[in-house]
Design an enzyme around this catalytic site. Structure first.
Site, short mmCIF file in Angstrom:
data_model
loop_
_atom_site.label_atom_id
_atom_site.label_comp_id
_atom_site.label_asym_id
_atom_site.label_seq_id
_atom_site.Cartn_x
_atom_site.Cartn_y
_atom_site.Cartn_z
N LYS C 16 2.62 4.52 -5.92
CA LYS C 16 3.30 3.90 -4.78
C LYS C 16 3.85 2.53 -5.15
O LYS C 16 3.50 1.96 -6.19
CB LYS C 16 2.31 3.79 -3.61
CG LYS C 16 2.21 5.12 -2.84
CD LYS C 16 1.35 5.00 -1.61
CE LYS C 16 -0.11 4.92 -1.99
NZ LYS C 16 -0.98 4.91 -0.80
N CYS C 17 4.71 2.03 -4.27
CA CYS C 17 5.34 0.72 -4.47
C CYS C 17 4.28 -0.36 -4.54
O CYS C 17 3.39 -0.36 -3.70
CB CYS C 17 6.27 0.45 -3.29
SG CYS C 17 6.73 -1.26 -3.06
N PRO C 18 4.34 -1.33 -5.39
CA PRO C 18 5.27 -1.54 -6.53
C PRO C 18 4.55 -1.25 -7.84
O PRO C 18 4.78 -1.91 -8.84
CB PRO C 18 5.54 -3.04 -6.42
CG PRO C 18 4.19 -3.60 -5.98
CD PRO C 18 3.48 -2.52 -5.20
#
Ligand code: HEM
Ligand code: SF4
Ligand code: SF4
Lengths: 427, 282, 79
Positions: C16-18
Site C-alpha cells: 500500500k501507499c507509500p
C-alpha cells in the site's frame, strides 16, 4: 544553542502567527477538558501525550519569545528556550500527534492542537530535524510532477495491463465508443471527473469498476493523491504537490475531482487549496451519489456478518463527510453497526500525521490501544474505512491485538457487490 | 463590648466629624491627627492607591485590552479553513452558545461546569455590584447598607475560586498547570477574600464593619466626578486599610488581565467561531 | 543499455501507499554503491514514482519492464 539558529526559529515561528494561531496560543485556561481526548494519552497515560500537554510545549516557547513575561519572569510560564532538549520535546509532541483534532471537539474554546503542532513541525524543518523520509517523499512527489511527461507512456502501458482486472469487477467501460471506451481512460478530453488514486492498483481498479458501472465520463490522474508535504508540515511543498493535480484538472477541464480513499489528500484538496474551477469530492461521496441517483445498485446478500465503519479523521470531523459512508453501508448490508464513540467523536486510528509512512510500529501499536479496544467492543467481523492510511493502521492493529477482524476499504466492498446488467438484485 | 460597638456605629453615622478631642472614639480621633513622617508617607501611598491609581489602572486595562484584541483579530487570517464538522446551521449562533454555555464541559465534567457557571455568573454580578455602588445606578435600593447580593456574590466567586485552586493540586491537573495559573487564582482569591470581609462585615454582623454602601457610594461618586478628594475623609476607621488592600489587589488584576489567560473571556467567541465557520465549498 | 547484474530481488507486490518508495529508501543504503537491485511491484504509479525518487535521491533507474500484472524496476545505487 547557536543564537543565529534560535533567531531564525523565532522568525519562523512568527510567520505562523495568524489570528487563529494567536488565539490558540493565548486562550487555553488549562481546564483539562481535553486530558483524555487524545488516543495517545488515553493509551499511554503521560501528560506529554495529552492534547494540552503537547500544546504547552509550543506555548512555553511562545511565552519565551513573544510575551513580555518571557523576559522578566520566565518562571511564570515555565518557558522553554530553543535548545537541543526543547527541540527534542517539540519533536516528540509533533510526531506523536496524528493531527486528528479529536481534542478540538472537547475543548470549550475549540483549540486546534493540529495547528499548534504545525508550528512544531515548521520549527523542526527550520532546525533541520524533521523526519527526513517525509521530506524525501514530498520532494519525490514534486519531482514526479516536473518529470511527468517522460513517464506517461510507461504508466499508460501499466494501466492497460490492469484493464482485465477492472473488467472482472464490471464487464464494460463507461461508454461503448470514444474517449470513455477504455476501462481506465487517461487524459480523456471532455471528462466530467478526474479520479486521483494512490500508489498501488488497489486504489484504482475497484474505483474504476464503480465509475464505469455508473457510466461516469471520467479520466484517471497521472498523480497520486497523497500529500506528504502536509504530513511534514511544509506548506510550500504541500501546495506544490496539490498544484500538480489542480493543473491537470484545469487542463482537462473537468467539473469535479474525486479523491481516492485518502484522508489527508482529500482535506488538503477540499479545504486547504482555496477556490478552484472544479469541485472536490471524496470517493465515498461519489458512491453515495451514484446510489441515490440509482446509477449503481448493490447486492445486499454479499455481506452476512456485522460490519462497522471507522471514520477517518480528515474525512469525517475535519473534512465533513460523515453521513455519506453510512448511507453507502446501509445500501451494502443489513448488518451495519456503529463503533462507540462514533462520528466526530470516533477515536483516531493512530496512524495519521505521517506515522504509517515513518514506520513507528511499536509506538503506533502502543498509542492506539483504545482504538483496538473500541474495535473489539464492536463485535463486528469486518471494519471498513475510507482512508488508505487508516486501513494500514487498522490492519496492523488487527494483527497486533489479534482482533480477528477483516479490514476493508469501503470502495472494495462496493465494487464487489455491484449488481451486474441482467443480474437481478436479490433482496 | 456593647459600648464599643455603639461607639463605632456612632462614628459611621457622624455626618460632620466632631472636632478632635470632643469625641471618645479613638478610631476617628486617630484618623484626624495630622500625620508626619512615615505615617504621612503611608497616607500619601494610600491616597495614591485609592484615587490616581484607580484611574491609571482602569485606563491601562481598557487601552491594553483594546490594543491586544485588535492586534490579535487583525492578524492575517488563517490560510485555510479550520472548521470542525458536522457543520452547524448558524455558525455564529453556535459559537455564541458554546461561549456562554460550554456544552463540552457540561458533557465531560459536570461538577466543573457547575463551578464555572457559579464563578462566571458571580464575576458578572460582581462587576454589576461594584457599578451599583455608584449613586447614579440603583440595582439595590440606595438606602441599603449592603452591596448587590449582600455578600452572596462574594461567596459565589470565592467558593468556586477555591474549587479551581484545589483542583489544580490534583494529579493530571497539577501537571498541566503552570505557576501563573496558581498565581492568578491566588491574586483573585485574596481580592475576593478581602472583598468578602468588607461586605460580610457589613451585611452579616450588627456593626462589625464601619463602612456601609452609602459611604462607598460617596467614594465612588467622588471618583466618578474626578474630585480627587481623599476618601479618608469619608471612609473612617482602621478598616480603611483593608479597603486599600482590596483596591491594590484589584488594580493588580487590571494590570495583568490583558496579558493573562483571562483573555479567554474576550476571545471565546471569535475562537469558537473559527471552529464553526465553514467557508470552503461543501 | 549497459550490461548489469542484479544483486537481489525485492518483492514489493501489492504494497500500500507509500510503502514501495519507503522500502526502497530503506533497502538501498544496505547495498554498495554501484550495485543494482530488481524491484517487483504491481503498482502502476511506481513507473513514475521510482524515476522521481531516483532524481530526488541521486540514484538511477536503469530499466523498467512490464508484463501483464507485474512491473520490474532495476535500481542502481549511485550515492
Ligand atoms: C466575564 C468574563 C470572564 C472572566 C473575567 C473570566 C475569568 C476566569 C477566571 C479568573 C478563571 C479561573 C482560571 C483558573 O481556574 O485558573 C476562569 C476559568 C474558566 N473560564 Fe472564564 N472568564 C470569563 C469568561 C469566560 C467565557 C466567555 C468562557 C467561555 C468558554 C470561559 C471559560 C472558562 C473556562 C473553561 C475556565 C476553566 C478554568 C479552570 O478549570 O481552571 N470564561 N475564567
Ligand atoms: S489532534 Fe489528535 S493526536 Fe493530536 S493531540 Fe489532539 S487528539 Fe491527540
Ligand atoms: S480543553 Fe482547551 S482550554 Fe482546556 S486545557 Fe484543553 S486545550 Fe486548554
Amino acid at each position: 544553542m547557536d543564537t543565529q539558529l534560535s533567531r531564525d526559529l523565532k522568525r519562523l515561528f512568527e510567520t505562523r502567527l495568524n489570528s487563529a494561531m494567536k488565539m490558540y496560543l493565548e486562550t487555553c485556561t488549562r481546564c483539562g477538558n481535553c486530558l483524555d481526548s487524545c488516543h495517545v494519552g488515553a493509551s499511554i497515560p503521560e501528560i506529554k501525550y495529552t492534547a494540552v500537554g503537547r500544546a504547552e510545549v509550543i506555548r512555553k516557547v511562545f511565552r519565551r519569545y513573544f510575551k513580555m513575561q518571557g523576559s522578566f519572569a520566565p518562571w511564570l510560564g515555565e518557558v522553554l528556550e530553543f535548545d537541543d532538549g526543547t527541540l527534542e520535546r517539540i519533536y516528540e509532541a509533533a510526531y506523536s500527534c496524528t493531527g486528528c483534532r479529536r481534542c478540538m471537539v472537547h475543548c470549550p474554546f475549540g483549540i486546534d492542537t493540529q495547528q499548534l503542532m504545525s508550528i512544531a513541525k515548521a520549527l523542526l524543518i527550520g532546525a533541520d530535524k524533521e523526519p527526513k523520509l517525509l521530506s524525501m517523499l514530498s520532494d519525490m512527489s514534486i519531482a514526479k510532477g516536473e518529470g511527468i511527461e517522460e513517464t506517461k507512456a510507461s504508466y499508460a502501458e501499466a494501466i492497460t495491463n490492469l484493464e482485465a482486472d477492472v473488467l472482472a469487477l464490471w464487464p464494460t467501460a463507461a461508454e461503448a465508443e470514444g474517449a470513455f471506451s477504455r476501462p481506465m481512460p487517461l487524459e480523456a478530453k471532455g471528462a466530467d471527473l478526474l479520479y486521483v488514486g494512490l500508489a498501488g492498483a488497489h486504489s484504482i481498479v475497484p474505483a474504476a469498476a464503480i465509475m464505469n458501472a455508473a457510466k461516469e465520463r471520467w479520466s484517471l490522474s497521472f498523480f497520486e493523491a497523497v500529500n506528504f508535504g502536509a504530513f511534514v508540515g511544509d506548506s510550500r511543498k504541500m501546495k506544490a504537490i496539490a498544484q500538480r493535480i489542480i493543473d491537470e484538472a484545469i487542463g482537462l477541464g473537468v467539473k469535479e475531482v474525486a479523491i481516492v480513499e485518502c484522508g489527508t489528500a482529500f482535506r488538503v484538496m477540499r479545504h486547504f487549496m482555496g477556490k478552484q474551477p472544479f469541485k472536490v469530492i471524496a470517493f465515498v461521496e461519489l458512491i453515495d451519489r451514484y446510489l441515490s441517483q440509482g446509477r449503481i445498485t448493490l447486492d445486499k446478500s454479499k455481506i452476512t456478518e456485522k460490519v462497522t465503519y471507522h471514520d477517518p479523521c480528515q474525512i469525517a470531523r475535519n473534512g465533513g463527510v460523515i453521513e455519506e459512508p453510512r448511507r453507502v453501508l446501509r445500501a451494502l448490508t443489513e448488518y451495519f453497526v456503529e463503533l462507540r464513540p462514533t462520528k466526530e467523536e470516533n477515536w483516531c486510528c493512530g496512524g495519521g500525521g505521517g506515522l504509517v509512512a515513518m514506520g513507528e510500529m511499536e509506538f503506533r501499536m502502543k498509542s492506539s490501544k483504545v482504538k483496538a479496544e473500541q474495535m473489539r467492543a464492536s463485535k463486528a467481523a469486518i471494519i471498513t474505512t475510507a482512508c488508505e492510511n487508516c486501513h494500514s493502521q487498522l490492519s496492523d492493529l488487527n494483527e497486533h491485538y489479534a482482533l480477528g477482524m477483516k479490514v476493508e476499504f469501503l470502495s472494495h466492498l462496493v465494487a464487489k457487490a455491484l449488481v451486474r446488467p441482467g443480474q437481478s438484485y436479490r433482496l | 463590648m456593647a459600648a464599643a460597638a455603639e461607639a463605632v456605629s456612632a462614628a459611621t453615622q457622624a455626618v460632620a466629624p466632631a472636632a478632635a478631642g470632643t469625641t471618645t472614639d479613638a478610631v476617628t480621633a486617630a484618623s484626624q491627627v495630622a500625620h508626619t513622617g512615615l505615617a504621612l508617607a503611608f497616607d500619601k501611598l494610600e491616597y495614591s492607591v485609592m484615587v490616581p491609581l484607580v484611574y491609571l489602572s482602569l485606563a491601562f486595562l481598557l487601552v491594553a485590552l483594546v490594543v491586544r484584541i485588535v492586534k490579535i483579530l487583525n492578524s492575517p487570517p488563517p490560510p485555510y479553513q479550520l472548521a470542525l464538522y458536522p457543520a452547524r446551521k448558524r455558525p455564529w449562533m453556535a459559537a455564541l452558545g458554546e461561549s456562554l454555555g460550554m456544552p463540552q464541559i457540561l458533557k465531560r465534567s459536570p461538577a466543573l461546569w457547575v463551578a464555572l457557571l457559579v464563578f462566571h455568573l458571580g464575576f458578572l454580578l460582581l462587576i454589576l455590584g461594584h457599578l451599583d455602588i455608584l449613586g447614579s445606578i440603583n440595582l439595590v435600593p440606595p438606602a441599603s447598607r449592603d452591596m448587590l447580593g449582600a455578600g452572596g456574590v462574594g461567596l459565589m466567586v470565592t467558593l468556586s475560586a477555591f474549587y479551581f485552586m484545589g483542583r489544580r493540586f490534583k494529579g493530571s491537573y497539577r501537571q498541566i498547570s503552570i505557576p501563573s495559573d496558581y498565581l492568578l487564582l491566588l491574586l483573585l482569591l485574596f481580592t475576593f477574600l478581602l472583598g468578602d470581609l468588607i461586605s460580610w462585615g457589613n451585611s452579616w454582623t450588627a456593626s462589625g464593619f464601619v463602612m456601609t454602601k452609602q459611604d462607598f457610594a460617596k467614594y465612588f461618586d467622588g471618583l466618578a466626578a474626578f474630585t480627587f478628594a481623599d476618601p479618608r475623609a469619608i471612609l473612617h476607621g482602621s478598616h480603611y486599610h483593608m479597603v486599600v488592600l482590596h483596591v491594590v489587589l484589584a488594580e493588580l488584576i487590571f494590570l495583568v488581565l490583558p496579558f493573562s489567560k483571562i483573555m479567554h473571556a474576550f476571545l471565546a467567541l471569535p475562537i469558537n467561531a473559527v471552529r464553526r465557520r465553514v467557508w470552503t465549498h461543501s | 543499455m549497459a550490461e548489469y547484474t542484479t544483486l537481489k530481488t525485492l518483492d514489493y507486490k501489492g504494497l500500500k501507499c507509500p510503502m514501495p518508495i519507503v522500502k526502497i529508501s530503506q533497502e538501498l543504503p544496505k547495498i554498495a554503491v554501484g550495485e543494482v537491485v530488481e524491484v517487483l511491484t504491481t503498482d502502476p504509479g511506481s513507473l513514475s514514482d521510482f524515476p522521481a525518487w531516483a532524481k530526488t535521491t541521486g540514484n538511477a533507474i536503469l530499466e523498467t519492464k512490464q508484463e501483464s500484472g507485474l512491473i520490474k524496476i532495476y535500481v542502481k545505487r549511485q550515492k
